[in-house]
Write an enzyme that holds these catalytic residues in place. Structure first.
Site, PDB file in Angstrom:
ATOM      1  N   SER A 659       0.820  -1.345  -0.174  1.00  0.00           N
ATOM      2  CA  SER A 659      -0.058   0.124   0.055  1.00  0.00           C
ATOM      3  C   SER A 659       0.732   1.184  -0.138  1.00  0.00           C
ATOM      4  O   SER A 659       0.520   2.344  -0.128  1.00  0.00           O
ATOM      5  CB  SER A 659      -1.073   0.081   1.262  1.00  0.00           C
ATOM      6  OG  SER A 659      -0.296  -0.121   2.366  1.00  0.00           O
ATOM      7  N   LYS A 702      -6.444   4.903   7.897  1.00  0.00           N
ATOM      8  CA  LYS A 702      -5.026   5.696   7.349  1.00  0.00           C
ATOM      9  C   LYS A 702      -5.482   7.114   7.368  1.00  0.00           C
ATOM     10  O   LYS A 702      -4.740   7.932   7.674  1.00  0.00           O
ATOM     11  CB  LYS A 702      -4.799   4.888   5.887  1.00  0.00           C
ATOM     12  CG  LYS A 702      -4.061   3.850   6.050  1.00  0.00           C
ATOM     13  CD  LYS A 702      -3.856   2.959   4.768  1.00  0.00           C
ATOM     14  CE  LYS A 702      -3.191   1.795   4.845  1.00  0.00           C
ATOM     15  NZ  LYS A 702      -3.004   1.029   3.701  1.00  0.00           N
TER      16      LYS A 702
END
Length: 812
Positions: A659, A702
């Site tokens: 990611s 996030k």
């Protein structure tokens, strides 16, 4: 940053549930939903497997925990079992021909208990009737007559021998060693001294007569053992006749009570015969036990009480069952699963008999369904292999694992196996299912049906009303106060967040139930008659607060500049990456500085995390993809002559996942182009070799992780996060993040390609190749390509200089 740059509106960041769209006041107005939502595939598989009666169609139910697997399985199986007949009772009986191989007998439901009760009563009747039958004048007279007849025969032989001996001047003497003859004179036995004074001829005559009479007497006495045997046989026949008469009526009555069961009739006849043949030994055992010669508890019931050999060991009693059984075994050890033969200690030895056979879960579930937890089953020694043997053979054969391993040396039993007609249902995690499928070749033969439970369901397909009815049922079962519309809407929003997708709802009913209970507790503390949205949000905040210590410590270290993360300014080759931490059920995001450095080299991108064994395979894969992207985009006309390093700054643990690959590529492009990246932005997303930004997990956590740092330092309106465009559908952000975006104090940018992302980060167009094949002047791609060309020229020049210095031709 100009306002023309694309970013998401507040309405795109969270899919709210409007309380006004729910047509009820509280959940008390709703009809609770029966069954479950969103598990149609699994329900279909379970119903099919339960109905399929062929061998091997056992069921493995797998899916995430908390999805109600156990509850659903039990409900469906009980529904199916309610339509099926009650299975037979099972008993174990003594095998009189081979006591070490007890016999198994099936009886109609309820008749097993009746047989055991009737047999106990029969044994008690017999124990009293037999001694009474021997204690009668008639029996004693008959015995006395036989004894008298035997004595008379003995007496007649002795009298005849005496009369003949007297004719020869002899008499019979009884000595300790038997019978002897002695001479007499004038009615008196001749003493040895007198006998020796007789003429020799007379002595020889007497000795000859004694020898002849001795032979005749011996011949007569040889008939006495035969007569004694005849006496004993006659006594035995009288005893057996007496016993048969004493037990005949009780046994016949019991046979009449079970006249419809031929197997019971046959067993009662065997008991009758055994009683007739062995009753004196059994009475002797009881007398020894009563006198203390045998201590109760030292041996089995068989040894302490001889009549217990006729008892019935009822191991399966379905007398109170209305339909086929559904059994869940929480502790599936080998013995708890297939049964066991227990032993008792007697004078240092372990002994047993048929009465010490104990049933297992398979016995209790025979004719129905057995539910087991796969993880517990696999962690119990020998249990999994034993279950497979039983399912293959379709019979329950009691075995002791220790015998096969020579761990114990005892006399044990080999009970007759019981036919098996049980459907086994295993419940476990998906990885256990796939591990067994791959590692055990017998698994798919025995468990042909897989029921896969989903962790979430489509929000549109399930529907808000249906989910509200599901919540209403859960609230009633948990005995909670009703939830009003706002409270239900808040729970639905939380279920969407738990699903990690704005178009889905979590089917983790355990976590939802916990939320309902905690919100109800808060409402009770406030004495509110119904649970509102404020109570639900307070419960959510409490859950996070209790598990949030590590996140607070990590963010504190950033806020105090112990861990370096910039939220303003510009920097070359530096970008804020985002990672997510999962601690049990709690997840949170944390920003991390990612830096890149470049130099003249041979085209290798060094992943520092991998070099020091901190990078996992997925992270290493992402870094290698960057090399593919650079080679494809910039290396067509020249060799890549750069060296580069990438690192997660101040990372002291393992790094895995791809990611951060887009963030690493942005840092690398920034270092090559020597363009600064805005530190007020953070980045997440993976990238492929074509430069497409791909979806990642944990997008909400996030974003919120970086937002919390920015909020603590002060929101400026310049801060934001770049996310993959494919992740927009997954956004279910906290309300404070949504409000900040609504007030234009924080922004979230959906990015589909690296070019879009680098433009937002640098404020410079990425640039596309024109008809001449060149990137526009001043674009990011042009700057990167020019830098790489300079590296290539420098490498060529260096190679030529080195070749000239050694007298060799230069080369590129």
């Amino acid at each position: 940053m100009t306002s023309s740059l694309p970013y998401l509106s507040a309405d795109q960041l969270c899919r709210d549930c409007d309380p006004d769209s729910l047509d009820f006041e509280t959940t008390a107005d709703l009809q609770p939903l029966e069954g479950v939502l969103g598990q149609e595939r699994a329900l279909e598989a379970i119903r099919f497997g339960a109905a399929m009666k062929h061998n091997g169609y056992n069921i493995f139910v797998h899916g995430p925990s908390g999805t109600g697997r156990h509850t659903v399985v039990e409900s469906l199986l009980r529904e199916r079992a309610g339509k099926e007949p009650v299975p037979d009772d099972w008993v174990y009986l003594n095998n009189f021909r081979d006591p070490y191989c007890p016999k198994a007998m099936a009886l109609p439901a309820g008749r097993g208990r009746a047989l055991a009760t009737a047999m106990d009563a029969l044994i008690e009747d017999i124990r009293q009737a037999i001694p009474a039958a021997f204690d009668t004048d008639d029996f004693r007279n008959r015995v006395e007559a036989i004894e008298e007849a035997f004595r008379e025969r003995q007496q007649k032989v002795l009298e005849a021998a005496q009369a003949e001996a007297e004719g020869h001047g002899l008499t019979i003497l009884r000595t300790p060693s038997g019978f002897a003859f002695a001479p007499v004179a004038d009615g008196e036995i001749i003493k040895p001294e007198a006998f020796n004074e007789l003429p020799e001829e007379r002595r020889k005559e007497i000795e000859k007569a004694i020898e002849e009479q001795q032979k005749k007497l011996q011949a007569s006495l040889q008939q006495m053992p035969k007569w004694d045997k005849e006496r004993r046989q006659a006594l035995r026949e009288i005893g057996q006749e007496t016993i048969a008469f004493a037990i005949g009526h009780p046994i016949d009555e019991m046979k009449a009570a079970f006249g419809d069961l031929p197997a019971v009739q046959e067993h009662l006849e065997v008991i009758r015969q055994d009683l007739v043949e062995n009753v004196h030994g059994l009475l002797g055992q009881e007398a020894a036990a009563a006198s203390g010669a045998a201590t109760p508890g030292e041996g089995s019931r068989h040894e302490a009480n001889g009549f217990a050999r006729y008892a019935v060991n009822l191991i399966v009693d379905n007398g109170d069952t209305a339909n086929a059984p559904v059994v869940y075994e929480d502790h599936p050890t080998h013995g708890n699963l297939i049964g066991r033969v227990e032993h008792v200690s007697r004078m240092g030895a372990l002994v047993t008999d048929f009465s010490l056979i104990k049933p297992g879960a398979l016995h209790r579930a025979n004719g129905g369904y057995l539910v087991l937890d796969a993880r517990k089953l696999l962690t119990e020694p020998f249990a999994w292999e034993a279950l497979k043997r039983v399912l293959r053979a379709r019979e329950i054969r009691l075995e002791t694992p220790g015998e096969g391993l020579a761990l114990i040396n005892t006399v044990s039993l080999t009970p007759e196996p019981i036919p098996l007609a049980t459907k086994v249902v295993l419940i476990g995690e998906p990885r256990i299912y796939y591990l067994l499928s791959q590692a055990d070749p017998e698994f798919e033969t025995l468990f042909k049906i897989a029921a896969d439970f989903d962790a979430e369901g489509k929000r549109g397909t399930i529907g808000m009303t249906a989910y509200a009815r599901l919540l209403a049922g859960m609230i009633i079962r948990a005995r909670l106060r009703p939830f009003d519309r706002s409270g239900v809407a808040a729970v639905i929003e939380r279920a969407t967040r738990l699903a990690g997708d704005s178009e889905k709802l979590s089917l983790d009913l355990q976590r939802v139930t916990d939320l309902l209970r905690e919100a109800d507790f808060i409402a009770r503390e406030e004495r509110s008659p119904a649970v509102r949205a404020s109570h639900v949000r307070a419960a959510i905040a409490g859950q996070i607060r209790r598990a949030d210590k590590l996140r607070e410590r990590m963010h504190e270290s950033i806020e105090r500049n112990i861990v370096l993360v910039d939220t303003e300014g510009d920097a070359v080759g530096q970008v804020n990456g985002l990672s997510v931490y999962q601690l049990g059920a709690h997840a949170f995001g944390k920003p991390t500085r990612i830096t890149a450095r470049v130099w003249l080299g041979t085209g290798k991108v060094v992943d520092i995390e991998r070099e020091v064994d901190l990078g996992g395979p997925l992270h290493s894969k992402g870094v290698l993809i960057l090399s593919g992207f650079l080679g494809q985009r910039y290396g067509g006309a020249m060799p890549l002559s750069l060296g580069a390093s990438l690192v997660f700054e101040q990372s002291y643990g393992g790094v895995d996942g791809d990611s951060a690959s887009s963030a690493e590529l942005y840092a690398l492009l920034s270092a090559l182009a020597e363009l600064p990246i805005r530190q007020s932005l953070a980045v997440t997303g993976s990238v492929n070799q074509h430069g497409h930004v791909q979806a990642i997990g944990g997008v909400n956590e996030k974003i919120e992780g970086f937002f919390d740092i920015c909020k603590a330092r002060g929101l400026t309106g310049e801060q934001g996060v770049l996310i993959p465009a494919a992740n927009v559908t997954h956004l279910m952000l906290r309300h404070d993040v949504v409000e900040a975006v609504r007030k234009d104090r924080f922004r979230i940018y959906p990015v589909a390609s690296i070019d879009q992302g680098i433009e937002i980060l640098t404020g410079r167009p990425a640039g596309a190749r024109g008809p001449d094949g060149a990137y526009p002047e001043g674009s990011v791609n042009r700057l990167v390509e020019d830098r790489l060309r300079r590296f290539a020229d420098a490498r060529r020049h260096f190679g030529a200089s080195a070749a000239a210095g050694t007298g060799k031709p230069g080369s590129e």
